[in-house]
Design an enzyme around this catalytic site. Structure first.
Site, PDB file in Angstrom:
ATOM      1  CE  LYS A  36      13.763   0.484  -3.704  1.00 27.66           C
ATOM      2  NZ  LYS A  36      14.777  -0.180  -4.447  1.00 27.66           N
ATOM      3  CB  ALA A  37      11.221  -3.158  -9.535  1.00 27.63           C
ATOM      4  CG  HIS A  47       5.913   4.984 -20.955  1.00 24.05           C
ATOM      5  ND1 HIS A  47       6.381   5.546 -19.783  1.00 24.05           N
ATOM      6  CD2 HIS A  47       4.791   5.676 -21.266  1.00 24.05           C
ATOM      7  CE1 HIS A  47       5.577   6.518 -19.397  1.00 24.05           C
ATOM      8  NE2 HIS A  47       4.597   6.617 -20.282  1.00 24.05           N
ATOM      9  CG  ASN A  79       1.447  -2.310   3.733  1.00 16.16           C
ATOM     10  OD1 ASN A  79       1.713  -2.068   2.557  1.00 16.16           O
ATOM     11  ND2 ASN A  79       2.228  -1.940   4.726  1.00 16.16           N
ATOM     12  CE  LYS A 117      11.989   6.066  -7.785  1.00 19.61           C
ATOM     13  NZ  LYS A 117      11.309   7.059  -8.660  1.00 19.61           N
ATOM     14  CG  LEU A 129      -2.056  -1.076   1.143  1.00 17.47           C
ATOM     15  CD1 LEU A 129      -2.850  -1.096   2.436  1.00 17.47           C
ATOM     16  CD2 LEU A 129      -2.995  -0.815  -0.045  1.00 17.47           C
ATOM     17  CD  GLU A 162       8.757   9.063 -17.529  1.00 14.53           C
ATOM     18  OE1 GLU A 162       7.703   8.398 -17.630  1.00 14.53           O
ATOM     19  OE2 GLU A 162       9.494   8.998 -16.528  1.00 14.53           O
ATOM     20  CE1 TYR A 163      14.083   7.582 -16.961  1.00 14.81           C
ATOM     21  CE2 TYR A 163      16.400   8.183 -17.025  1.00 14.81           C
ATOM     22  CZ  TYR A 163      15.343   7.568 -16.387  1.00 14.81           C
ATOM     23  OH  TYR A 163      15.555   6.944 -15.191  1.00 14.81           O
ATOM     24  CB  SER A 199       2.721   4.786 -17.501  1.00 19.84           C
ATOM     25  OG  SER A 199       3.106   6.155 -17.535  1.00 19.84           O
TER      26      SER A 199
HETATM   27  C1  6PG Z   1       5.333   6.506 -15.111  1.00 20.76           C
HETATM   28  C2  6PG Z   1       6.721   6.908 -14.718  1.00 20.76           C
HETATM   29  C3  6PG Z   1       7.132   6.228 -13.459  1.00 20.76           C
HETATM   30  C4  6PG Z   1       8.410   6.816 -12.874  1.00 20.76           C
HETATM   31  C5  6PG Z   1       9.630   6.193 -13.511  1.00 20.76           C
HETATM   32  C6  6PG Z   1      10.761   7.107 -13.815  1.00 20.76           C
HETATM   33  O1  6PG Z   1       5.214   6.079 -16.240  1.00 20.76           O
HETATM   34  O2  6PG Z   1       4.426   6.639 -14.309  1.00 20.76           O
HETATM   35  O3  6PG Z   1       7.616   6.591 -15.723  1.00 20.76           O
HETATM   36  O4  6PG Z   1       7.169   4.863 -13.690  1.00 20.76           O
HETATM   37  O5  6PG Z   1       8.378   8.157 -12.949  1.00 20.76           O
HETATM   38  O6  6PG Z   1      10.040   5.205 -12.631  1.00 20.76           O
HETATM   39  O7  6PG Z   1      11.553   7.261 -12.704  1.00 20.76           O
HETATM   40  P1  6PG Z   1      13.036   7.827 -12.714  1.00 20.76           P
HETATM   41  O8  6PG Z   1      13.008   9.144 -13.400  1.00 20.76           O
HETATM   42  O9  6PG Z   1      13.299   7.946 -11.251  1.00 20.76           O
HETATM   43  O10 6PG Z   1      13.929   6.819 -13.356  1.00 20.76           O
END
Ligand code: 6PG
Length: 465
Positions: A80-81, A191, A33, A262, A11, A195-196, A133
């Site tokens: 956490k993965a 994805h 939890n 991450k 949770l 995003e990065y 996401s």
């Molecule tokens: C999402 C995000 C989410 C998180 C990533 C990126 O799709 O909701 O991508 O999963 O923001 O883990 O995290 P970092 O920028 O810390 O690598």
């Protein structure tokens, strides 16, 4: 006592938001939890803050939690993965029955998901590597969901995943069966890679504009872009960030310039190396974050180096806008290309148009451009086969050159824009200097080379010395 339709383990921010989303949609839910010292309050708080009518039972004991679920049991793991997933799987295994379904909703590495799928399938348990996401808000109100698993397992979980996901412009759920095993986590990883680079492009545009403009002025420029085909969630939040003040000071100006991560961005880059695809946008964005982490060294070196030259007065905003459009297209192209190659290598038969569709809402990279991408991938395998995309790149080439030149004048690191431009130049160059690379390889290692006008399967060696 009637049984719950699904169970959620963990949770934390994402687990509790998804749980509330599930309960709100009317699915009877069990949540788990641990009651370890310092964590007992989490379950208690969650249970106390449920809305009326939500059918939720809370547990801190695995056996009772498992017994509360209808069969086949569907259990969403939101922790956490990493190794923790393996530990939970081992704890759950003795309590599970054949055909039960474990869903990992975290950002796990797709190769771990492949391994877990094989391991659990041998024990008669289905495993779903499920990309999710949208951050906290998305999880609560409707995320984009990318499940990878067998078709049979998907049929069992589709009603719930499709109900809690965001909806596209036609009202269809932003959740689709991606393919087998690690495919869902692979797609989520890409994805994040996209995003990065999307974030880095905005950061580079911001830093170039910042030479002469205030945060408010930059926000105004971005607002104008947001009204065009450049509209996106990341642009929208950047506008809000630029305007946020606390005690008369911009919050952004108080934040240390050291970016965290991450790992998913670097995983995407590594996957590109493994699959032989080009992913210079994501890698430059990952390295930009790494470079930012060397704050004290950067500070030390900056003292003896000339400061940024202020020549940005002349920057033409419409040129930067075109350059940004160009670079975003290359970024998406490289990301989709990575999925295309993975699809072929792993026999996933990915539907890129459908992936673009589930990325039009709920997720972090949702955008106007993604909406258009649905149509592109209905017709083509790549943006570079689409006339409109090619025309955009051709017509914006002069603009990206100019923006790069502006970055040089202002001594601004602009690597991700550069990467987009260099990729385009290489991809549209008939003769690259790889002839010299081949000659060098043959010189020191007798690696052989192919010849112009000779059959492709013929290899030659020269006695160079
Ligand atoms: C999402 C995000 C989410 C998180 C990533 C990126 O799709 O909701 O991508 O999963 O923001 O883990 O995290 P970092 O920028 O810390 O690598």
């Amino acid at each position: 006592m009637s049984k719950s339709f699904i169970g959620v383990i963990g949770l934390g921010v994402m687990g509790s938001s998804l749980s509330l989303n599930i309960a709100e949609k009317g699915f009877p839910l069990s949540v788990f939890n641990r009651a370890i010292p310092g964590e007992a309050y989490i379950l208690k708080n969650f249970m106390m803050n449920l809305d009326e009518g939500m059918q939720v039972e809370g547990f801190s004991d695995f056996k009772n939690f498992i017994d509360s679920l209808e069969r086949p049991r569907k259990i969403l793991i939101m922790i956490k993965a990493g190794e923790a997933i393996d530990y939970v799987i081992e704890e759950l295994l003795p309590l599970l029955s054949e055909n039960d379904i474990l869903i990992d909703g975290g950002n796990s590495h797709y190769l771990d998901t492949n391994r877990r799928t094989t391991y659990l399938n041998k024990k008669g348990i289905s495993f779903v590597g499920c990309g999710v996401s949208g951050g906290e808000e998305g999880a609560r109100k409707g995320p984009s969901i990318m499940p990878g698993c067998s078709k049979k397992a998907y049929a069992n979980i589709a009603p719930i995943l499709e109900a809690i996901a965001a909806k596209d412009t036609r009202g269809k759920s932003c959740c689709t069966h991606i393919s087998e095993a690690g495919s869902g986590h692979f797609v989520k990883m890409v994805h994040n890679g996209i995003e990065y680079a999307e974030m880095q492009l905005l950061a580079e545009a911001y830093t170039l504009l910042k030479v002469t403009k205030t945060n408010a002025a930059i926000a105004k420029i971005f607002k104008a872009w947001h009204k065009t085909d450049l509209s996106s969630y990341l642009l929208e939040i950047t506008i809000a960030i630029l305007q946020k003040e606390k005690d008369g000071i911009y919050v952004l100006d108080t934040i240390l310039d050291k970016a965290g991560n991450k790992g998913t961005g670097s995983w995407s880059t590594k996957a590109s190396f493994d699959l032989g695809t080009v992913n210079t946008m994501m890698s430059s964005a990952v390295f930009a974050r790494y470079i930012s982490a060397f704050k004290s060294k950067r500070h030390e070196l900056s003292i003896s180096v000339a400061p940024n030259v202020n020549q940005a007065e002349a920057i033409d905003i419409s040129v930067l806008e075109k350059a940004y459009r160009f670079a975003r297209l290359i970024n998406h192209h490289q990301g989709f290309e990575l999925m295309q190659q993975a699809s072929k290598a792993y026999h996933w038969d990915l539907n890129l148009s459908e992936i673009a569709r589930i990325w039009t809402n709920g997720c972090i990279i949702r955008s106007e451009f993604m909406e258009k991408s649905i149509t592109v991938f209905k017709k083509y395998e790549s943006y570079l086969e689409d006339e409109n995309s090619l025309n955009l790149l051709k017509s914006a080439e002069a603009a990206i050159k100019q923006s790069i030149s502006d970055s040089l004048s202002s001594r601004i690191a602009f690597d991700t824009f550069w990467s987009a431009y260099n990729y385009w130049v290489s991809m549209t160059t008939k003769n690259l200097p790889a002839n010299l690379i081949q000659a060098q390889r043959d010189y020191f290692g007798a690696h052989t080379y192919q010849k112009i006008n000779a059959p492709e399967n013929q290899f030659f060696h020269t006695k160079w010395y």
